[in-house]
Design an enzyme around this catalytic site. Structure first.
Site, short mmCIF file in Angstrom:
data_model
loop_
_atom_site.label_atom_id
_atom_site.label_comp_id
_atom_site.label_asym_id
_atom_site.label_seq_id
_atom_site.Cartn_x
_atom_site.Cartn_y
_atom_site.Cartn_z
N LEU A 1 -10.48 -0.23 -13.93
CA LEU A 1 -10.31 -1.65 -13.63
C LEU A 1 -10.45 -1.88 -12.12
CD1 LEU A 1 -9.55 -4.52 -14.67
CD2 LEU A 1 -7.16 -3.92 -14.27
N CYS B 1 -3.45 -4.08 -21.87
CA CYS B 1 -3.29 -2.62 -21.79
C CYS B 1 -2.25 -2.28 -20.73
CB CYS B 1 -4.60 -1.94 -21.41
SG CYS B 1 -6.01 -2.41 -22.41
N HIS C 1 4.57 -3.27 -6.14
CA HIS C 1 5.94 -3.78 -6.08
C HIS C 1 5.94 -5.29 -5.75
CE1 HIS C 1 10.21 -3.03 -5.63
NE2 HIS C 1 10.22 -3.58 -4.43
N GLU D 1 -11.38 -1.81 -8.26
CA GLU D 1 -12.62 -1.60 -7.50
C GLU D 1 -12.28 -1.48 -6.01
OE1 GLU D 1 -15.45 -4.64 -8.47
OE2 GLU D 1 -15.58 -3.95 -10.56
N PHE E 1 -9.49 4.83 -17.40
CA PHE E 1 -9.48 3.37 -17.48
C PHE E 1 -9.94 2.82 -16.14
CE2 PHE E 1 -6.96 -0.53 -16.64
CZ PHE E 1 -7.06 -1.26 -17.82
N GLU F 1 -0.70 0.15 -11.23
CA GLU F 1 -0.29 -0.69 -12.37
C GLU F 1 0.44 -1.94 -11.89
OE1 GLU F 1 -0.54 0.11 -15.75
OE2 GLU F 1 -1.16 2.21 -15.66
C1 LIG Z 1 -2.95 7.57 -7.56
C2 LIG Z 1 -3.47 6.28 -8.10
C3 LIG Z 1 -3.95 6.22 -9.41
C4 LIG Z 1 -4.49 5.03 -9.90
N1 LIG Z 1 -5.01 4.98 -11.17
C5 LIG Z 1 -5.71 3.88 -11.58
C6 LIG Z 1 -6.42 3.88 -12.81
O1 LIG Z 1 -6.35 4.85 -13.59
N2 LIG Z 1 -7.18 2.79 -13.13
C7 LIG Z 1 -7.27 1.70 -12.31
O2 LIG Z 1 -7.98 0.76 -12.65
N3 LIG Z 1 -6.58 1.66 -11.14
C8 LIG Z 1 -5.82 2.73 -10.75
N4 LIG Z 1 -5.15 2.71 -9.53
C9 LIG Z 1 -5.31 1.55 -8.66
C10 LIG Z 1 -4.05 0.73 -8.48
O3 LIG Z 1 -3.76 0.02 -9.65
C11 LIG Z 1 -4.25 -0.14 -7.24
O4 LIG Z 1 -4.15 0.71 -6.12
C12 LIG Z 1 -3.25 -1.27 -7.15
O5 LIG Z 1 -3.48 -2.23 -8.13
C13 LIG Z 1 -3.25 -1.97 -5.77
O6 LIG Z 1 -4.55 -2.29 -5.38
P1 LIG Z 1 -5.05 -1.88 -3.92
O7 LIG Z 1 -4.75 -0.43 -3.71
O8 LIG Z 1 -6.46 -2.33 -3.79
O9 LIG Z 1 -4.11 -2.68 -2.96
P2 LIG Z 1 -4.30 -4.22 -2.48
O10 LIG Z 1 -4.49 -5.09 -3.67
O11 LIG Z 1 -5.32 -4.27 -1.40
O12 LIG Z 1 -2.87 -4.52 -1.87
C14 LIG Z 1 -2.50 -4.09 -0.55
C15 LIG Z 1 -1.13 -4.69 -0.25
O13 LIG Z 1 -1.21 -6.12 -0.27
C16 LIG Z 1 -0.25 -6.65 -1.17
N5 LIG Z 1 -0.77 -7.88 -1.77
C17 LIG Z 1 -1.91 -8.02 -2.50
N6 LIG Z 1 -2.04 -9.30 -2.91
C18 LIG Z 1 -0.97 -9.97 -2.46
C19 LIG Z 1 -0.50 -11.33 -2.58
N7 LIG Z 1 -1.17 -12.26 -3.27
N8 LIG Z 1 0.66 -11.66 -1.99
C20 LIG Z 1 1.37 -10.74 -1.28
N9 LIG Z 1 0.99 -9.46 -1.14
C21 LIG Z 1 -0.15 -9.07 -1.72
C22 LIG Z 1 0.01 -5.55 -2.18
O14 LIG Z 1 1.28 -5.69 -2.78
C23 LIG Z 1 -0.09 -4.31 -1.30
O15 LIG Z 1 1.16 -4.08 -0.67
C24 LIG Z 1 -4.53 3.87 -9.07
C25 LIG Z 1 -3.99 3.94 -7.78
C26 LIG Z 1 -3.47 5.12 -7.29
C27 LIG Z 1 -2.93 5.15 -5.89
#
Ligand SMILES: Cc1cc2nc3c(=O)[nH]c(=O)nc-3n(C[C@H](O)[C@H](O)[C@H](O)COP(=O)(O)OP(=O)(O)OC[C@H]3O[C@@H](n4cnc5c(N)ncnc54)[C@H](O)[C@@H]3O)c2cc1C
Length: 392
Positions: A138, A246, A374, A140, A136, A371
């Site tokens: 989503l 989803c 926190h 980037e 999946f 997903e």
């Molecule tokens: C092992 C692993 C497997 C994964 N599998 C999938 C997958 O199968 N498909 C997929 O699409 N994605 C997948 N992901 C991606 C995952 O969903 C993202 O890592 C996650 O959504 C966070 O995005 P980011 O890492 O870019 O962090 P960021 O969005 O850059 O966040 C960094 C920090 O900033 C904080 N933050 C962000 N916005 C705000 C706000 N408005 N206010 C306060 N704090 C904020 C966050 O809480 C976090 O602490 C996976 C990630 C990992 C680590």
């Protein structure tokens, strides 16, 4: 690794609230995990490899599309059975549960809910048996918590769509046969596309050097002028609500799954504390270790009740996104805290691969981030109760 002596805690007799079918499904998954996952998982986590030989077994216990109707090859179970299966698999390892969650809620669910009848017939039965594995896409590189900003896009070229962009952190990507890819059309509207391995310009490089979810394979999805047949667009739903639907289903499964990891850590710590003698008595007889164990069991019990009630609401189609967020956030946080406490109960032994605790702890560092982080789940609850979204 030590033999798997796991006994599930059920302090509030929650089993009494489950149906015979729930218990059968749960017990089948539990014994499969003891037999097939526990003996091998440490080795695969240490070498950072997904154990592909378990795919058939996962399919047999109904872990691929538990709630997808039988006519499409699914198990046709209810949402509580789905949750219990996720709990048992994550009791073994969060990485294995991630593979099952992605296959069920992030690949089969969108094809079932948003796909055409032809797409359902073509993909769902093969995904249910594990003949096809899916991923999946989503997230980037520059859009994680804010997926609506995605830049992956497709253009209408008459007889096909031309897809360009990149996704990262994609579970199962390196070996997936198909990818559900979320991309914007020329009007900026998000749609789901089924991209198949082998399409020219589509590659899935693996992400290395993870200290977490090491037994789960993670990678990128790269689209360099990929020609996607028009019949591969999911016609039933568009907009950000489609991928978020989803994620609701997957996050619900994670709320249950985290309980499994917590139960395993608690059970291991309890057994160890009863056997480990220091100062001429078991450490379990000391007040400090009892405080840890008693608090762990209290938190597990609260999480079990929350997941079960959410499952009842899901069965009635009444569970809201915000309720699911609260349960995912609470239960994963609970499991991570329990893993940290349980690790301390084992002293130095807690850091070794002889026991599962450190692996669970490291895994949960991903589970608390993917997903929806926190923080983001807290903001979803905040927005729900105040009516004032604080994301921006
Ligand atoms: C092992 C692993 C497997 C994964 N599998 C999938 C997958 O199968 N498909 C997929 O699409 N994605 C997948 N992901 C991606 C995952 O969903 C993202 O890592 C996650 O959504 C966070 O995005 P980011 O890492 O870019 O962090 P960021 O969005 O850059 O966040 C960094 C920090 O900033 C904080 N933050 C962000 N916005 C705000 C706000 N408005 N206010 C306060 N704090 C904020 C966050 O809480 C976090 O602490 C996976 C990630 C990992 C680590």
């Amino acid at each position: 690794m030590k033999p798997d002596l796991f006994e599930a805690p059920d302090y509030f007799n929650i089993d009494d609230l489950l149906s015979e079918e729930h218990k059968l499904v749960r017990d089948a998954a539990r014994s499969w995990v003891k037999r097939e996952i526990s003996p091998i998982i440490e080795e695969y986590a240490q070498k950072a490899e997904f154990p592909k030989q378990i795919i058939n077994g996962l399919a047999e216990i109904g872990a691929f599309g538990p709630y997808i109707p039988e006519e499409y090859g699914g198990a046709g179970l209810d949402q509580i059975s789905y949750g219990l299966i996720m709990q048992e698999i994550e009791r073994g390892d969060s990485g294995v549960r991630s593979t099952a969650s992605v296959q069920s809620s992030l690949v089969m669910y969108p094809i079932w809910k948003y796909g055409s009848e032809e797409q359902r017939q073509k993909y769902l039965p093969k995904l249910a048996t594990g003949e096809f594995m899916g991923c999946f896409g989503l997230t980037e590189p520059d859009h994680g918590s804010n997926p609506g900003g995605m830049i992956t896009n497709f253009k209408d070229k008459g007889d096909h769509y031309l897809l360009n962009g990149a996704k990262m952190w994609i579970s199962n990507a390196p070996f997936a046969d198909i990818a559900i890819v979320w991309a914007k059309n020329e009007e900026g509207r998000i749609h789901g596309l089924i991209v198949e391995r082998g399409m020219e310009g589509f590659s899935t490089p693996e992400t290395h050097n993870k200290w977490s979810l090491r037994a789960s394979s993670t990678g990128e999805l790269i689209f360099d002028n990929v020609q996607v047949p028009k019949t591969n667009l999911l016609p039933g739903k568009s907009g950000l609500g489609a991928p978020l639907g989803c994620l609701d289903s997957a996050r619900y499964g994670i709320a249950w799954g985290a309980i499994g990891a917590a139960m395993d850590c608690y059970d291991t710590a309890l057994r160890y504390a009863k056997e480990r003698i220091q100062f001429d008595k078991p450490i379990a007889a000391t007040q400090l270790q009892q405080k840890k164990l008693a608090e762990m069991l209290t938190e597990i019990t609260k999480a079990q009740l929350m997941a079960l009630r959410l499952g009842q609401l899901k069965n009635e189609n009444k569970a809201t996104t915000a309720q699911i967020s609260m349960a995912k956030r609470n239960n994963v946080d609970m499991a991570l805290k329990i893993a940290r406490e349980a690790r301390q109960v084992l002293g130095g032994m807690g850091i070794t691969g002889e026991y599962s605790i450190m692996r669970h702890m490291m895994n949960l560092e991903s589970v608390i981030t993917y997903e929806g982080t926190h923080d983001i789940h807290l903001l979803i609850t905040g927005a729900d109760i105040t009516g004032m979204p604080a994301f921006k």
